[in-house]
Write a protein that holds these residues in place. Structure first.
Motif, PDB file in Angstrom:
ATOM      1  N   PHE A 275       0.749  -1.321  -0.091  1.00 55.40           N
ATOM      2  CA  PHE A 275       0.092   0.031   0.118  1.00 55.40           C
ATOM      3  C   PHE A 275       0.841   1.344  -0.030  1.00 55.40           C
ATOM      4  O   PHE A 275       0.134   2.533  -0.263  1.00 55.40           O
ATOM      5  N   LEU A 276       2.093   0.990   0.385  1.00 56.84           N
ATOM      6  CA  LEU A 276       3.043   2.488   0.020  1.00 56.84           C
ATOM      7  C   LEU A 276       3.074   2.662  -1.535  1.00 56.84           C
ATOM      8  O   LEU A 276       3.386   3.821  -1.811  1.00 56.84           O
ATOM      9  N   GLY A 277       2.909   1.803  -2.237  1.00 59.63           N
ATOM     10  CA  GLY A 277       2.485   2.622  -4.006  1.00 59.63           C
ATOM     11  C   GLY A 277       4.048   1.822  -4.785  1.00 59.63           C
ATOM     12  O   GLY A 277       3.673   1.748  -5.793  1.00 59.63           O
ATOM     13  N   LYS A 278       4.858   1.757  -4.010  1.00 62.95           N
ATOM     14  CA  LYS A 278       6.185   1.534  -5.235  1.00 62.95           C
ATOM     15  C   LYS A 278       6.146   0.003  -5.432  1.00 62.95           C
ATOM     16  O   LYS A 278       6.492  -0.603  -4.404  1.00 62.95           O
ATOM     17  N   LYS A 279       6.142  -0.442  -6.351  1.00 64.12           N
ATOM     18  CA  LYS A 279       6.337  -1.863  -6.798  1.00 64.12           C
ATOM     19  C   LYS A 279       7.807  -1.992  -7.378  1.00 64.12           C
ATOM     20  O   LYS A 279       8.158  -2.276  -8.542  1.00 64.12           O
ATOM     21  N   ASP A 280       8.761  -1.886  -6.414  1.00 66.77           N
ATOM     22  CA  ASP A 280      10.200  -2.145  -6.656  1.00 66.77           C
ATOM     23  C   ASP A 280      10.665  -3.409  -6.581  1.00 66.77           C
ATOM     24  O   ASP A 280       9.823  -4.484  -6.195  1.00 66.77           O
ATOM     25  N   ILE A 281      11.777  -3.678  -6.598  1.00 65.90           N
ATOM     26  CA  ILE A 281      12.498  -5.126  -6.351  1.00 65.90           C
ATOM     27  C   ILE A 281      12.231  -5.222  -4.876  1.00 65.90           C
ATOM     28  O   ILE A 281      12.101  -6.619  -4.623  1.00 65.90           O
ATOM     29  N   TYR A 282      12.011  -4.536  -4.134  1.00 67.15           N
ATOM     30  CA  TYR A 282      12.002  -4.953  -2.637  1.00 67.15           C
ATOM     31  C   TYR A 282      10.406  -5.432  -2.829  1.00 67.15           C
ATOM     32  O   TYR A 282      10.092  -6.571  -1.769  1.00 67.15           O
ATOM     33  N   PHE A 283       9.667  -5.178  -3.311  1.00 66.70           N
ATOM     34  CA  PHE A 283       8.139  -5.579  -3.198  1.00 66.70           C
ATOM     35  C   PHE A 283       8.094  -6.924  -3.928  1.00 66.70           C
ATOM     36  O   PHE A 283       7.482  -7.853  -3.255  1.00 66.70           O
ATOM     37  N   ILE A 284       8.723  -7.248  -4.866  1.00 65.57           N
ATOM     38  CA  ILE A 284       8.886  -8.399  -5.615  1.00 65.57           C
ATOM     39  C   ILE A 284       9.497  -9.379  -4.607  1.00 65.57           C
ATOM     40  O   ILE A 284       8.961 -10.552  -4.414  1.00 65.57           O
ATOM     41  N   LEU A 285      10.619  -9.115  -3.864  1.00 62.59           N
ATOM     42  CA  LEU A 285      11.272  -9.992  -2.926  1.00 62.59           C
ATOM     43  C   LEU A 285      10.417 -10.385  -1.825  1.00 62.59           C
ATOM     44  O   LEU A 285      10.090 -11.433  -1.262  1.00 62.59           O
ATOM     45  N   ILE A 286       9.399  -9.478  -1.130  1.00 59.73           N
ATOM     46  CA  ILE A 286       8.725  -9.827  -0.105  1.00 59.73           C
ATOM     47  C   ILE A 286       7.449 -10.397  -0.511  1.00 59.73           C
ATOM     48  O   ILE A 286       6.827 -11.327   0.289  1.00 59.73           O
ATOM     49  N   LEU A 287       6.988 -10.242  -1.758  1.00 57.45           N
ATOM     50  CA  LEU A 287       5.821 -10.805  -2.610  1.00 57.45           C
ATOM     51  C   LEU A 287       6.239 -12.225  -2.437  1.00 57.45           C
ATOM     52  O   LEU A 287       5.507 -13.365  -2.165  1.00 57.45           O
ATOM     53  N   LEU A 288       7.232 -12.761  -3.025  1.00 62.85           N
ATOM     54  CA  LEU A 288       7.795 -13.944  -2.781  1.00 62.85           C
ATOM     55  C   LEU A 288       8.196 -14.678  -1.547  1.00 62.85           C
ATOM     56  O   LEU A 288       7.789 -15.852  -1.493  1.00 62.85           O
TER      57      LEU A 288
END
Length: 378
Positions: A170-183
């Motif tokens: 919900f912070l809005g930035k779909k960066d590499i960190y978002f991909i890592l935490i999603l995985l």
């Protein structure tokens, strides 16, 4: 440079519980105690206290004093000692949470935490897939070495990972960190933890409903993504199987209900004063050990009496509902929902004395409340 180190030290506290068993095998179990004490001293030294802080400081002081008083009449020695130690750790986590975002950024804190979590998940995934052969039962067996848990409970991993994923979502930035935490979150889901994932869906639903139009496109994409995962990935297989086990007589649920019955029976005999700190183990039939009835309301009333239950209930009411009033301040709203996530989880798992991660986010929430007028909405 110093600021970056501070970020990683605060973030390391969130994964301390996951690494405790592994560090114990190396004879380094006190490493995080040293880090926690260091960050506590740093927090109290650098935090700018205001008169508004007197309320939560008084509440903590009163709560600690009350627990010490309730320890006097307890017949427990080992359980009481361990629980009081965990309570002190939880309080220190709260102080660290109050200061961890002082002049810092929530997103950067989440990114630092994501790095730790991703490394740990990568190690877990290797053991689970290549050593245990994707067999959850064997994975659990491998987690115990010489009677000690080396690989922490996968539910603990989920309760640490999901809140970080929620913030990044919900912070809005779909960066590499978002991909890592999603995985990392998908891996936790593949291990089959029911409670944390359901509670994650609850807080995500609340956030989405609050601004449905803004998130409509994301909802459609998420539903499509989840359908693909369910039918073609196998990630949900263990999760669905564990839900099916409920109708077949889930042993863990049977144990929980038995503990609830014993706790309620003890409460009925000691309604006012409780049985004393650490008495859960004896009452539940496990002996003088660290034990709890997997519900912090029952545990607080069981051990601390009606006054202790009332103190916990007040905290519950505040942190479970106050996010409803935070619509104009987004960061406070998101962190409030994370507090709700941990509070719901604590109704089915964990002890009131060791809610360290809940205390950490409560500290962040209190910081936002106290400094609301001086912080910019992000």
């Amino acid at each position: 440079m110093i600021d970056r180190i501070v970020y990683f030290l605060y973030s390391s506290l969130l994964v301390s519980g996951i690494l405790t068993g592994w560090l114990s095998q190396l004879g380094m179990e006190y490493l995080f105690v040293i880090i926690l004490l260091s960050m506590f001293m740093y927090s109290t030294y650098t935090y700018s206290f205001k008169k508004e802080d007197l309320l939560w400081l008084s509440f903590i002081l009163f709560s600690l004093s009350f627990v010490i008083f309730m320890n006097i009449g307890s017949d427990s020695t080992i359980g009481a000692k361990e629980k009081f130690f965990q309570l002190i750790v939880t309080v220190l986590y709260f102080f660290c949470g109050v200061n961890c975002l002082n002049n810092r950024n929530l997103e950067r804190f989440c990114n630092a935490s994501t790095i730790y979590i991703s490394i740990i998940v990568a190690i877990y995934a290797y053991v689970f897939v290549f050593v245990a052969g994707s067999d959850l039962s064997l994975f659990k067996v491998l987690s115990i070495q010489d009677g000690n848990r080396v690989i922490s409970d996968y539910l603990l991993l989920a309760t640490i990972t999901y809140p970080i994923f929620f913030i990044k979502l919900f912070l809005g930035k779909k960066d590499i960190y978002f991909i890592l935490i999603l995985l990392s979150s998908l891996f936790c889901l593949s291990l089959g933890g029911r409670g944390p994932f359901v509670f994650l869906i609850v807080i995500i639903s609340i956030a989405v409903i609050k601004d449905f139009k803004k998130h409509f496109n994301s909802i459609i994409a998420s539903v499509f993504f989840i359908v693909i995962l369910i039918f073609y990935s196998g990630i949900f297989d263990v999760f669905i199987a564990r839900f099916n086990s409920i109708s077949n007589g889930d042993i863990s649920l049977q144990i929980r209900f038995k503990e609830y019955f014993l706790a309620l029976e003890s409460i009925s005999n000691h309604v006012i004063f409780g049985s004393g700190v650490g008495m859960s183990g004896i009452i539940l039939g496990y002996g003088d050990v660290y034990a709890y009835p997997h519900n912090i309301i029952l545990e607080s009333w069981l051990e601390l009496g009606i006054i202790g239950a009332f103190i916990v209930f007040l905290a519950y009411i505040f942190f479970s509902t106050h996010w409803l009033l935070c619509s104009k301040f987004k960061l406070e709203f998101w962190v409030g929902l994370i507090c709700l996530f941990y509070l719901i989880n604590a109704l089915k798992s964990g002890s009131i004395y060791e809610q360290r991660y809940l205390a950490f986010y409560m500290g962040i929430f209190v910081y936002f409340r106290v400094h609301k007028k001086t912080l910019k909405d992000k």
